[in-house]
Design a protein around this motif. Structure first.
Motif, mmCIF file in Angstrom:
data_model
loop_
_atom_site.group_PDB
_atom_site.id
_atom_site.type_symbol
_atom_site.label_atom_id
_atom_site.label_comp_id
_atom_site.label_asym_id
_atom_site.label_seq_id
_atom_site.Cartn_x
_atom_site.Cartn_y
_atom_site.Cartn_z
ATOM 1 N N PRO A 60 0.816 -1.194 -0.043
ATOM 2 C CA PRO A 60 0.084 0.148 -0.214
ATOM 3 C C PRO A 60 0.805 1.215 -0.089
ATOM 4 C CG PRO A 60 -0.212 -1.056 1.922
ATOM 5 C CD PRO A 60 0.657 -1.935 0.947
ATOM 6 N N GLU A 95 -4.560 -1.053 6.033
ATOM 7 C CA GLU A 95 -4.080 -1.422 4.766
ATOM 8 C C GLU A 95 -2.615 -2.221 4.890
ATOM 9 O OE1 GLU A 95 -5.292 3.101 2.914
ATOM 10 O OE2 GLU A 95 -3.322 2.594 3.069
ATOM 11 N N PRO A 152 -11.183 -2.083 0.242
ATOM 12 C CA PRO A 152 -10.994 -0.442 0.680
ATOM 13 C C PRO A 152 -12.163 -0.232 1.461
ATOM 14 C CG PRO A 152 -10.975 -0.721 -1.795
ATOM 15 C CD PRO A 152 -11.043 -2.025 -1.229
#
Length: 89
Positions: free
Chosen positions: A28, A44, A60
């Motif tokens: 990420p 993340e 997400p």
């Protein structure tokens, strides 16, 4: 978390390796929160590690729910919602 902490958190990789993974699109991307301050979000990083392990990672729009370490400690100590559960009851 900082770049150094993020690298350590995901398995003790080096900062250089983390930067390489980000540059190649596998890790990420960091978030710029002010000026030169760059951070990674733990959700993340967790999702990235889940993908590496072959597990399904939350999308997400649905961040992984993690328990606050203070909440976990309170539960282990027998405290729930600010109330103490006595062993004498």
């Amino acid at each position: 978390m900082s770049e150094e902490l993020a690298a350590s958190y995901v398995g003790g990789i080096s900062v250089t390796t983390l930067r390489k993974e980000v540059a190649e699109g596998r890790a990420p991307k960091p978030h710029h929160i002010s000026g030169r301050r760059v951070v990674w979000f733990i959700e993340e990083l967790d999702a990235w590690m889940d993908r590496i392990k072959g597990q399904s990672a939350p999308g997400p729009t649905q961040p992984k729910q993690t328990q606050n370490s203070w909440e976990a400690a309170a539960q282990a100590a027998g405290k729930i919602s600010g109330q103490r559960r006595s062993a004498l009851r």
